[in-house]
Design an enzyme around this catalytic site. Structure first.
Site, PDB file in Angstrom:
ATOM      1  N   SER A  15     -39.013 -29.161  46.514  1.00  0.00           N
ATOM      2  CA  SER A  15     -39.125 -30.508  45.941  1.00  0.00           C
ATOM      3  C   SER A  15     -39.231 -31.593  47.017  1.00  0.00           C
ATOM      4  CB  SER A  15     -37.905 -30.793  45.079  1.00  0.00           C
ATOM      5  OG  SER A  15     -37.797 -29.823  44.073  1.00  0.00           O
ATOM      6  N   GLY A  16     -38.331 -31.565  48.001  1.00  0.00           N
ATOM      7  CA  GLY A  16     -38.312 -32.613  49.021  1.00  0.00           C
ATOM      8  C   GLY A  16     -39.515 -32.546  49.933  1.00  0.00           C
ATOM      9  N   CYS A  43     -35.776 -25.122  43.016  1.00  0.00           N
ATOM     10  CA  CYS A  43     -35.772 -25.746  41.691  1.00  0.00           C
ATOM     11  C   CYS A  43     -36.759 -25.075  40.745  1.00  0.00           C
ATOM     12  CB  CYS A  43     -36.087 -27.239  41.831  1.00  0.00           C
ATOM     13  SG  CYS A  43     -36.286 -28.035  40.247  1.00  0.00           S
ATOM     14  N   CYS A  48     -33.361 -24.829  38.856  1.00  0.00           N
ATOM     15  CA  CYS A  48     -33.310 -25.732  37.688  1.00  0.00           C
ATOM     16  C   CYS A  48     -34.242 -25.332  36.553  1.00  0.00           C
ATOM     17  CB  CYS A  48     -33.692 -27.151  38.094  1.00  0.00           C
ATOM     18  SG  CYS A  48     -33.163 -27.652  39.722  1.00  0.00           S
ATOM     19  N   LYS A  51     -33.655 -21.770  34.995  1.00  0.00           N
ATOM     20  CA  LYS A  51     -32.301 -21.859  34.414  1.00  0.00           C
ATOM     21  C   LYS A  51     -32.337 -22.627  33.095  1.00  0.00           C
ATOM     22  CE  LYS A  51     -30.185 -25.286  34.801  1.00  0.00           C
ATOM     23  NZ  LYS A  51     -29.478 -25.843  35.926  1.00  0.00           N
ATOM     24  N   GLY A 177     -16.635 -21.251  40.025  1.00  0.00           N
ATOM     25  CA  GLY A 177     -16.325 -22.236  38.985  1.00  0.00           C
ATOM     26  C   GLY A 177     -17.175 -23.473  39.141  1.00  0.00           C
ATOM     27  N   TYR A 179     -21.294 -25.393  39.322  1.00  0.00           N
ATOM     28  CA  TYR A 179     -22.437 -25.597  38.424  1.00  0.00           C
ATOM     29  C   TYR A 179     -23.047 -24.262  37.991  1.00  0.00           C
ATOM     30  CZ  TYR A 179     -23.328 -30.530  39.916  1.00  0.00           C
ATOM     31  OH  TYR A 179     -23.271 -31.864  40.172  1.00  0.00           O
ATOM     32  N   GLU A 183     -22.927 -22.641  34.250  1.00  0.00           N
ATOM     33  CA  GLU A 183     -24.185 -22.633  33.492  1.00  0.00           C
ATOM     34  C   GLU A 183     -24.556 -21.205  33.069  1.00  0.00           C
ATOM     35  OE1 GLU A 183     -26.957 -24.765  36.000  1.00  0.00           O
ATOM     36  OE2 GLU A 183     -26.303 -26.697  35.192  1.00  0.00           O
ATOM     37  N   ASP A 304     -31.460 -30.001  50.498  1.00  0.00           N
ATOM     38  CA  ASP A 304     -30.226 -29.207  50.606  1.00  0.00           C
ATOM     39  C   ASP A 304     -29.928 -28.759  52.037  1.00  0.00           C
ATOM     40  OD1 ASP A 304     -30.269 -29.480  47.879  1.00  0.00           O
ATOM     41  OD2 ASP A 304     -30.211 -27.337  47.425  1.00  0.00           O
ATOM     42  N   HIS A 438     -26.672 -46.059  15.457  1.00  0.00           N
ATOM     43  CA  HIS A 438     -25.879 -45.285  14.495  1.00  0.00           C
ATOM     44  C   HIS A 438     -26.768 -44.409  13.624  1.00  0.00           C
ATOM     45  CE1 HIS A 438     -22.434 -44.464  11.989  1.00  0.00           C
ATOM     46  NE2 HIS A 438     -23.158 -44.738  10.922  1.00  0.00           N
ATOM     47  N   GLU A 443     -23.130 -43.612  20.475  1.00  0.00           N
ATOM     48  CA  GLU A 443     -22.629 -44.929  20.053  1.00  0.00           C
ATOM     49  C   GLU A 443     -21.167 -45.112  20.439  1.00  0.00           C
ATOM     50  OE1 GLU A 443     -22.026 -45.712  15.741  1.00  0.00           O
ATOM     51  OE2 GLU A 443     -22.658 -43.639  15.478  1.00  0.00           O
TER      52      GLU A 443
HETATM   53  P1  NDP Z   1     -20.600 -25.142  43.834  1.00  0.00           P
HETATM   54  O1  NDP Z   1     -20.349 -25.640  45.192  1.00  0.00           O
HETATM   55  O2  NDP Z   1     -20.874 -26.100  42.737  1.00  0.00           O
HETATM   56  O3  NDP Z   1     -19.391 -24.221  43.375  1.00  0.00           O
HETATM   57  C1  NDP Z   1     -18.964 -23.151  44.157  1.00  0.00           C
HETATM   58  C2  NDP Z   1     -17.811 -22.471  43.441  1.00  0.00           C
HETATM   59  O4  NDP Z   1     -17.456 -21.296  44.143  1.00  0.00           O
HETATM   60  C3  NDP Z   1     -16.582 -23.361  43.361  1.00  0.00           C
HETATM   61  O5  NDP Z   1     -15.998 -23.173  42.121  1.00  0.00           O
HETATM   62  C4  NDP Z   1     -15.716 -22.815  44.488  1.00  0.00           C
HETATM   63  O6  NDP Z   1     -14.357 -22.937  44.245  1.00  0.00           O
HETATM   64  C5  NDP Z   1     -16.069 -21.343  44.480  1.00  0.00           C
HETATM   65  N1  NDP Z   1     -15.906 -20.724  45.795  1.00  0.00           N
HETATM   66  C6  NDP Z   1     -16.393 -21.150  46.967  1.00  0.00           C
HETATM   67  N2  NDP Z   1     -16.066 -20.305  47.952  1.00  0.00           N
HETATM   68  C7  NDP Z   1     -15.334 -19.328  47.384  1.00  0.00           C
HETATM   69  C8  NDP Z   1     -14.697 -18.169  47.890  1.00  0.00           C
HETATM   70  N3  NDP Z   1     -14.741 -17.865  49.175  1.00  0.00           N
HETATM   71  N4  NDP Z   1     -14.021 -17.387  47.018  1.00  0.00           N
HETATM   72  C9  NDP Z   1     -13.954 -17.700  45.709  1.00  0.00           C
HETATM   73  N5  NDP Z   1     -14.540 -18.793  45.179  1.00  0.00           N
HETATM   74  C10 NDP Z   1     -15.220 -19.596  46.010  1.00  0.00           C
HETATM   75  O7  NDP Z   1     -21.774 -24.090  44.014  1.00  0.00           O
HETATM   76  P2  NDP Z   1     -22.829 -23.451  43.043  1.00  0.00           P
HETATM   77  O8  NDP Z   1     -23.192 -22.175  43.723  1.00  0.00           O
HETATM   78  O9  NDP Z   1     -22.357 -23.395  41.641  1.00  0.00           O
HETATM   79  O10 NDP Z   1     -24.029 -24.487  43.105  1.00  0.00           O
HETATM   80  C11 NDP Z   1     -24.537 -24.937  44.364  1.00  0.00           C
HETATM   81  C12 NDP Z   1     -25.061 -26.327  44.258  1.00  0.00           C
HETATM   82  O11 NDP Z   1     -26.300 -26.286  43.581  1.00  0.00           O
HETATM   83  C13 NDP Z   1     -24.208 -27.291  43.436  1.00  0.00           C
HETATM   84  O12 NDP Z   1     -23.171 -27.859  44.174  1.00  0.00           O
HETATM   85  C14 NDP Z   1     -25.206 -28.289  43.002  1.00  0.00           C
HETATM   86  O13 NDP Z   1     -25.347 -29.248  44.017  1.00  0.00           O
HETATM   87  C15 NDP Z   1     -26.485 -27.479  42.855  1.00  0.00           C
HETATM   88  N6  NDP Z   1     -26.750 -27.162  41.450  1.00  0.00           N
HETATM   89  C16 NDP Z   1     -26.958 -28.166  40.556  1.00  0.00           C
HETATM   90  C17 NDP Z   1     -27.214 -27.891  39.239  1.00  0.00           C
HETATM   91  C18 NDP Z   1     -27.432 -29.010  38.278  1.00  0.00           C
HETATM   92  O14 NDP Z   1     -27.718 -30.119  38.719  1.00  0.00           O
HETATM   93  N7  NDP Z   1     -27.286 -28.779  36.975  1.00  0.00           N
HETATM   94  C19 NDP Z   1     -27.263 -26.523  38.733  1.00  0.00           C
HETATM   95  C20 NDP Z   1     -27.005 -25.542  39.743  1.00  0.00           C
HETATM   96  C21 NDP Z   1     -26.774 -25.866  41.036  1.00  0.00           C
HETATM   97  P3  NDP Z   1     -13.509 -24.236  44.659  1.00  0.00           P
HETATM   98  O15 NDP Z   1     -13.814 -25.277  43.651  1.00  0.00           O
HETATM   99  O16 NDP Z   1     -12.110 -23.747  44.609  1.00  0.00           O
HETATM  100  O17 NDP Z   1     -13.947 -24.604  46.030  1.00  0.00           O
END
Ligand code: NDP
Length: 461
Positions: A15-16, A43, A48, A51, A177, A179, A183, A304, A438, A443
């Site tokens: 994208s960029g 993406c 995106c 997905k 936990g 995005y 998802e 990124d 409404h 709303e």
């Molecule tokens: P995120 O950074 O959002 O989440 C990573 C998750 O993995 C967190 O819950 C984190 O826990 C956990 N984690 C990290 N390291 C470890 C580890 N060593 N052991 C266990 N758990 C771990 O990453 P994603 O991969 O979900 O997505 C990457 C990025 O892509 C996003 O941040 C976002 O910017 C982009 N994205 C955007 C979307 C959208 O706009 N809808 C959709 C998908 C991706 P903790 O919280 O405890 O650190």
């Protein structure tokens, strides 16, 4: 330029990179672009877009259930994974083709092959030899991070592979936990897969508002996802019937597919950045200033790979700002404040601005909260249990709205509009002077008048 093959060489046709290349080429620059995979980047190819198509595919089961409450008799339904994947791949190929044509129409030259810097002006592209460029843009994006030390990690897939599973699994364990984990939990649960989400923290979606986080956890559990918090993988073992996820709390979960979504890392490997003297930060991201300039004065980086806000529209704006500045004589830096984002969980989230906790921290506790939880009309009619949540975080005194958070149907669509107002610095009285539409879910945004007292503060008061 006389000394170089190109005015601009872009590494990465995501994208960029594509936006920067097109804008620069349309401004009259001679532009080359290298891409080692398919044009479109994460993406379009493995993020995106596919997905979102999977989210659409997975929502039908819920629609069918709700339809019965409205008097429909829904016949037997079945989902054909192979057919869906083939259709999805066709669409991705079409979009990737558009990226290629857009580059060509702008006059940029696309090279297929991995590129690396030999020095600050020279790029070597596999299969194409070397070219030189006056300016270089790094736009290589990110890639999934995997815990390589974990016993049995080779049995887990990442979000790259999840789009190409040969068949729909019956059981799935998703680690993470963020995005991506949340998802895909919604997607596979919706498609009828027995889905378990394993997250190390006390709650999913770190960075989002705490009320949003707990609300979404409850809602995805109601829809059927098993959420295991406070534990993570200790090992993965292959069994006769699938894989066994051994967790740090002593439990074990068996599944057919284990998906790790534990974050993404900047993709800088093999790029030769050290040969050119481009500095990285502690996380391995390319260090840039507000104009996306790296530590080398003829090399820039966007998206990124710079690990600022890792969202497609942000990469596009960073790439556009770079091209305007360097090739359009319009110095522009992208403002990273008040960028809205959506999580396409089920139900989805739309969020812009500060969470309550961030606002309390930043404003010394001087914030007011407006919060509403209710059953959306569509589900109230059928007696469904689904709840949506709307929350505003407002600065006391100025009454400026600092954050807006929505969980519920169409939240990603709603938040785009809210983001305009927050970006303009809207106050709560201005916001409330807007007449409601409404009957809608949105709303509620302009009709909340009573301040919400969080339980902990209520007790203290
Ligand atoms: P995120 O950074 O959002 O989440 C990573 C998750 O993995 C967190 O819950 C984190 O826990 C956990 N984690 C990290 N390291 C470890 C580890 N060593 N052991 C266990 N758990 C771990 O990453 P994603 O991969 O979900 O997505 C990457 C990025 O892509 C996003 O941040 C976002 O910017 C982009 N994205 C955007 C979307 C959208 O706009 N809808 C959709 C998908 C991706 P903790 O919280 O405890 O650190």
């Amino acid at each position: 330029m006389a000394d170089h093959d190109f005015d601009l060489f872009v590494i990465g046709a995501g994208s960029g990179g594509v936006r920067a290349a097109r804008v620069a080429a349309l401004s009259g620059a001679k532009v080359g672009v290298a891409e080692e995979h398919r044009a479109g980047g994460t993406c379009v190819i493995r993020g995106c877009v596919p997905k979102k198509l999977m989210v659409y595919a997975s929502e039908f089961a819920h629609h069918f259930e709700v339809a019965e409450g409205y008097g429909w008799t829904v016949g037997e339904s079945a989902f054909d994974w192979a057919k869906f994947i083939a259709e999805k791949d066709k669409e991705i190929a079409r979009l990737s083709g558009i990226y290629v044509r857009n580059l060509q129409n702008a006059g940029a030259e696309l090279f297929h092959g991995k590129a690396r810097l030999k020095d600050r002006h020279t790029v070597e592209i596999d299969g194409h030899g070397t070219v030189t460029a006056a300016k270089i843009l790094i736009a290589t994006g990110g890639r999934p991070w995997m815990p390589h030390e974990l016993p049995g990690v080779e049995h887990a897939i990442s979000s790259n592979e999840v789009f190409h599973l040969p068949e729909l699994p019956k059981r799935m364990v998703i680690a993470g936990g963020g995005y991506i984990a949340v998802e895909f939990a919604g997607i596979f649960n919706g498609l009828g897969v027995e889905t378990t989400l394993v997250h190390r923290g006390p709650n999913i979606l770190r960075g989002f508002d705490d009320d949003v986080r707990s609300h979404v956890t409850e809602e995805i559990e109601k829809r059927g996802v098993t959420v295991l918090l406070g534990c993570q993988h200790a090992a993965i073992e292959k069994t006769a019937t699938g894989f066994l996820s051994r967790l740090t709390n002593g439990h074990a979960v068996e599944s057919d597919v284990v998906l790790f979504a534990l974050g993404r890392e900047p993709y800088v490997e093999g790029l030769g950045l050290e040969a050119a003297g481009v500095e990285l930060d502690a996380r391995g991201a390319v260090k840039v200033d507000e104009y996306s300039r790296t530590s080398v004065d003829n090399i820039w980086a966007v998206g990124d790979v710079t690990d600022r806000i890792n969202l497609t529209p942000v990469a596009i704006r960073e790439g556009h700002a770079f091209a305007d500045t360097e090739f359009g004589s319009r110095p522009t830096s992208f403002d990273h404040e008040m960028v809205a984002s959506a999580v396409f969980s089920q139900p989805p989230i739309g969020s812009v601005g500060l969470s309550e906790a961030e606002a309390r921290h930043k404003h010394g506790g001087r914030v007011d909260i407006y919060l509403s939880r209710f059953r959306p009309m569509k589900y109230a009619f059928t007696g469904g249990e689904e709840r949506c949540l709307i929350k505003l975080v407002v600065e006391q005194g100025s009454e400026k709205i600092l954050g807006c958070h929505v969980v519920g149907p169409d939240a990603p669509e709603i938040i785009q509009m809210a983001a305009i107002a927050l970006k303009m610095g809207v106050t709560k009285p201005q916001w409330d002077s807007t007449c409601a539409v409404h009957p809608t879910l949105a709303e509620e945004l302009v009709t909340m008048r009573e301040k919400h007292v969080p339980p902990a503060l209520g007790q203290a008061a």
